[in-house]
Design an enzyme around this catalytic site. Structure first.
Site, PDB file in Angstrom:
ATOM      1  N   CYS B 432      43.521  37.198  34.374  1.00 19.29           N
ATOM      2  CA  CYS B 432      42.330  36.475  34.783  1.00 19.29           C
ATOM      3  C   CYS B 432      41.038  37.091  34.264  1.00 19.29           C
ATOM      4  CB  CYS B 432      42.298  36.315  36.294  1.00 19.29           C
ATOM      5  SG  CYS B 432      42.294  37.868  37.175  1.00 19.29           S
ATOM      6  N   HIS B 476      41.214  38.626  41.840  1.00 13.26           N
ATOM      7  CA  HIS B 476      41.012  37.566  40.859  1.00 13.26           C
ATOM      8  C   HIS B 476      39.587  37.650  40.316  1.00 13.26           C
ATOM      9  CE1 HIS B 476      42.107  33.917  38.883  1.00 13.26           C
ATOM     10  NE2 HIS B 476      41.196  33.158  39.502  1.00 13.26           N
ATOM     11  N   ASP B 491      37.064  28.035  36.932  1.00 12.29           N
ATOM     12  CA  ASP B 491      38.133  29.039  36.901  1.00 12.29           C
ATOM     13  C   ASP B 491      38.970  28.818  35.655  1.00 12.29           C
ATOM     14  OD1 ASP B 491      40.029  30.926  37.322  1.00 12.29           O
ATOM     15  OD2 ASP B 491      40.341  30.450  39.443  1.00 12.29           O
TER      16      ASP B 491
END
Lengths: 316, 684
Positions: B432, B476, B491
């Site tokens: 991520c 994250h 995202d």
């Protein structure tokens, strides 16, 4: 009357009752001494009988050994008896070129030491040490005595000339000291009319064997003792030491070890009476035999003193 | 001035019996064992060895009653203790502190046991061991630690009972199982009083010992983000926070727990800017949720909340990290680092956009001029085709979707000088943080203000306790960009791996074996057991460890006690405690009365027979007396037999409770059968 025994004691109780019955058929009219002798054996103690000859001491010892399936021997103590006569001796074997040990009469399960006070102190103490240690050390070698090992010693209280009375510390080695006494007229009649005792003993079947007896001894050790009973035992011990104004003329008090022995004997007595627990009655039944010779020199005098003590101490 | 002598007069102190020493040894070992994990291994072994040595010496003495008793002189033990203290000082570098002091106590208990000879020493030793038994709570207050302290507690109680027994006979009579059962029963009797004190006794706000707990290394998010950092954090299955929701928790795709926001970029690493406490709170909207967060210590001043926090957290623990502010980046930041478990109520609005502040656009455009040239080129190329900001952002997301990018924990080595270039054009494998970083750089290169937000995404719902567990492995990173004057959440990871957002990290990674055990989905019953334990742990944290002065004042209020007058609470404790003691004592008296009903009946029998002319002699036992009575009155032999047997068993046998009742009934019936003394006298 008897109490309903705990279930695991049933076979033991029944077998002990059979043993007691068979013994009572030989040693007639002597319920109480028989029970005490049996309890003494079950408590892994040794027995001292103080009485005149001919009241059935050796019959009792012999019958006990035969009924329980134990090897029996008898040593007549005399003034020239040597320790080796009791313990055994090592003899040089010409052929093997080595010493070989010939075990003495002490290497039996039931040993009757007749008139122990006739032998010189050295021989006496050889036996007494074997009793205490349950082993014999000779020529630097230790030999175990058979298990169970039960000594019945007798001494004649009336003839003291040329005798070596056991010192008090040696008396302590015996769990119990009892008298047998004359039989009552009825029992004597039966005795006189009956046949040869020795032949009867030879015919008797063995009702137990050493492992069974060891099991019984273990069971006797685990009979329940309630706190209330411990209170009673402690009260008796305290009274024997002259505490609480209950001094019954005791020359010396009972030691803690005597207390433990008293409990062991009472437990064994309860087992003989087929009870799962110790009652004050059991303590009272064994108390004169256990405490008598510790309180005073002789079985008779001590027993009287012990009985007075029992009467003086109320149940807590 | 002459001081009075304090030496006690009287009989010499009673020596410890071997049974008592055995009890002491067992209790000390039980107190040492839970602590053995917290002290150095040599201390753990040494402390237990000293206890074993004493027990061994005692058994040797028992085996040879005549021989001289082995004694280790006290002065040698003192020298030994000083030497241990010096060694501890050398190994820790300091002596006055939690760890070396506990280690010293651990050994000292063994030393004291070696020289204990009398019952008085034994009592002192019990106190020392009790103190040792509470020291594990200085390290952690989990339910496991509490359970581990129980054996020591029970054995200490049994030891006290053994020490209190006056005579050797009484000591020998007390079977170990009975002693432990007695200690346990007494503890159960004391439990309500302990509860009462726990709930009502006035507490000091803050930790009792003032022990700084920050010495522990904690893992968690950091205020910088460079490639590989979050992937590393994913290896931790320790819990970051737990959240209780009043109703159902929001769906996984909306569980964005906002943490540090990073605006500064040096070509490789993103870092957070200074905290400026001028962030606003959105007014509560329709999609507002309320929840309570239990935050594990993280040594950072950050409090986490679902995006976006719409109120300041309401602390429900005493331990507060100071005032909390909403930073300009919409992050909750406290004055001090969170060094202890923190509970707070929090309100959030489930929104993925919020208005940008005046200077935000200016501050979130900067890029290092030379770094990542190929990325800039791509941005310029895409920007030519999409002049509109929203369309450009969509095009970048499409770029991630349409090219063969892989979501993986093991991205391999990436170009060191221009990591974003290396990721976008060469490896195309990343976690991520790689996606968030590259995405933000692409947006900034096209003139769209963007920043990286780190925190946690998702969380596991624990059905057992109805709460969410958020672990370090849920860490994250995502991106916020200003489009149309609003900060909007994007995202990029979701573009590559939608599963990461929907079902958490374990659903997104094909090879789950790279993940810590408890973050996986397929661990089966083990997982279930772990969730159960976590629920227990959470409840414990909330209700036992978390019961502090604040919660206590609520309880006081509920009981109509004035929090300003702690004396009222103390009075309430005294009254309730006395009432409970009355209950216990009354119950004991009632039971003793029942137990001694046999004695009452027996003395009644004795009194009646005495009036009939057959008094019991003081030393006469029950069987002897009833046998005598049977002989005197044979008609009632059966009744006398039953009385004697029942009473003898009740008093001298060990009878289970059920049988006891039956025996009592028998005794009672048999006594009722006996005629009045007058009739007996006549019948004799």
């Amino acid at each position: 009357m008897t109490l309903r025994p705990a279930s695991q004691n049933v076979p033991t109780a029944a077998k002990l009752a059979a043993v007691h019955q068979q013994l009572a058929a030989i040693v007639v009219g002597k319920e109480a001494p028989l029970k005490l002798a049996l309890a003494c054996l079950l408590a892994r103690g040794h027995l001292l009988i103080e009485d005149i000859p001919g009241v059935g001491k050796s019959t009792l010892a012999h019958a006990l050994a035969a009924t329980l399936g134990l090897r029996y021997s008898r040593i007549q103590f005399t003034s020239d008896l040597l320790p080796a006569d009791v313990l055994g001796v090592s003899v040089f074997d010409e052929r093997a070129q080595a010493f070989r040990f010939h075990p003495g009469p002490v290497f039996n399960s039931v040993v009757l030491a007749d008139e122990i006070n006739r032998a010189p102190p050295k021989t006496q103490s050889a036996l007494l040490e074997a009793m205490e240690e349950r082993q014999v050390s000779l020529d630097g070698q230790t030999r175990k005595l058979p298990e169970p090992f039960f000594v019945i010693a007798t001494q004649n209280p009336t003839e003291q000339i040329g005798a070596y009375p056991l010192p008090e510390s040696q008396l302590d080695r015996f769990l119990m000291a009892i008298e047998i006494g004359y039989p009552d007229p009825g029992a004597e009649r039966e005795l006189l009319s009956g046949g040869d005792r020795r032949a009867k003993i030879a015919e008797m079947p063995a009702l137990a064997d050493p492992p069974t007896l060891a099991e019984w001894q273990r069971e006797a050790g685990s009979v329940h003792v309630a706190p209330a009973l411990l209170d009673y035992v402690q009260a008796l011990l305290a009274a024997s030491r002259g505490a609480g104004g209950a001094d019954a003329g005791a020359r010396r008090g009972l030691s803690p070890r005597a207390g433990l022995m008293l409990l062991a004997a009472a437990r064994a007595h309860a087992l003989v009476a087929a009870r799962p627990m110790v009652l004050p009655e059991d303590v009272q039944a064994v108390f004169p035999a256990v405490a008598g010779h510790r309180l005073a020199g002789g079985a008779r005098a001590g027993a009287l003193q012990a009985q007075a003590l029992v009467r003086a101490v109320p149940l807590p | 001035m002459k001081l009075p002598r304090l030496r006690r007069k009287g009989p010499p102190a009673a020596p410890l019996t071997s049974t008592q020493s055995g009890w002491l040894g067992a209790a000390i070992l039980a107190a040492q064992l839970p602590q053995a994990l917290h002290v150095p291994i040599w201390i753990a072994v040494l402390g237990c060895a000293l206890v074993a040595l004493r027990l061994w010496l005692a058994s040797r003495d028992r085996a040879r009653p005549g021989a001289s008793v082995a004694r280790i002189p006290s002065w040698a033990l003192v020298i030994f203790a000083v030497a241990i203290a010096a060694l501890l000082r050398a190994s820790y570098g300091y002596l006055l502190g939690r760890d070396p002091s506990v280690a010293f106590l651990y050994v000292l208990v063994g030393v004291k046991f070696l020289e204990s000879r009398t019952v008085r020493d034994g009592t002192l030793l019990v106190c020392l061991a009790a103190f040792l038994a509470i020291t594990p709570f200085l390290f952690g207050q989990s339910p496991l630690a509490a359970a581990a302290a129980l054996p020591a507690l029970l054995l200490l109680g049994a030891t006290l009972a053994a020490l209190a027994a006056r005579t050797p006979l009484a000591v020998a009579a007390a079977a170990p199982r009975r002693a432990v059962a007695q200690a346990g029963a007494m503890m159960l009797q004391g439990l309500p009083i302990a509860l009462l004190l726990f709930v009502l006794f006035p507490r000091i706000a803050g930790p009792l010992w003032g022990v700084p707990q920050g010495a522990r290394a904690t893992t968690g998010l950091s205020d910088t983000m460079s490639p590989g950092m979050i992937a590393e954090l994913t290896q931790e299955d320790s819990v970051a926070l737990r959240a209780d929701f009043a109703g159902a928790p929001p769906p996984p795709a909306q569980r964005y727990w906002r943490g540090p926001v990073m605006s500064r970029f040096d070509g490789r690493t993103w870092s957070a800017s200074f905290v400026r406490p001028d962030g606003g709170l959105p007014t509560a909207g329709v999609r507002s949720v309320e929840y309570t967060i239990t935050l594990e210590p993280n040594d950072r001043p950050w409090l986490f909340a679902l995006e976006l926090p719409s109120a300041l957290p309401e602390m429900s623990t005493d331990t507060s990290p100071g005032d909390v502010v909403v930073s300009r980046d919409r992050q909750l930041v406290a004055r001090r680092p969170v060094g202890q478990v923190l509970r707070y109520r929090q309100r959030s609005q489930l929104a993925d956009s919020h208005p940008a502040l005046p200077r935000d656009a200016m501050e979130n455009l900067r890029l290092p001029p030379e770094a990542n040239p190929r990325t800039r080129a791509l941005a310029a190329q895409l920007r030519e085709r999409h002049a509109d900001d929203a369309a450009y952002v969509e095009a970048v997301l499409a770029h991630f979707r349409d090219n063969p990018f892989t979501y993986t924990l093991a991205p391999g080595t990436i170009h060191a000088r221009d990591p974003v270039d290396g990721f976008l054009f060469e490896s195309r494998r990343g976690f991520c943080e790689h996606y968030a970083s590259a995405f933000a750089v692409l947006l900034r290169a096209a003139g769209i203000p963007a920043r990286v937000v780190t925190g946690y995404q998702g969380g596991e719902f624990n059905r057992r306790g109805n709460y969410l567990i958020v672990r370090q492995s849920d860490a994250h990173a995502w991106v916020e960009a200003i489009v149309d004057g609003q900060w909007r959440r994007f995202d990029p990871t979701g573009a590559v791996s939608p599963l990461r957002i929907e079902s958490g990290i374990s659903g997104a990674l094909p090879d789950a074996l790279e993940l810590p055990l408890f973050a996986r989905l397929d661990a089966g019953f083990l997982k279930d057991a772990q969730l159960l334990f976590d629920a227990l742990n959470h409840a414990w944290r909330r209700n036992v460890v978390g019961f502090d002065a604040t919660r206590q004042r609520d309880v006081w209020r509920w009981l109509r006690l004035d929090p300003a007058l702690p004396g009222q609470a103390v009075g309430a404790i005294a009254i309730a405690g006395a009432a409970w003691m009355g209950v216990v004592l009354g119950w004991l008296a009632w039971r003793r009365g029942r137990r001694e009903r046999s004695a009452v009946l027996w003395s009644e029998v004795c009194a009646r027979l005495a009036r009939a002319g057959l008094p019991r002699e003081a030393h006469e036992g029950p069987l002897a007396y009833t046998t005598r009575a049977s002989r005197r009155w044979p008609d009632y032999a059966i009744a006398f037999g039953a009385i004697g047997e029942a009473y003898a068993r009740l008093r001298y046998a060990s009878v289970p409770a059920r049988e006891r009742e039956a025996l009592l009934a028998t005794l009672k019936r048999a006594v009722e059968v006996l005629p009045a003394p007058v009739a007996l006298r006549g019948g004799a």
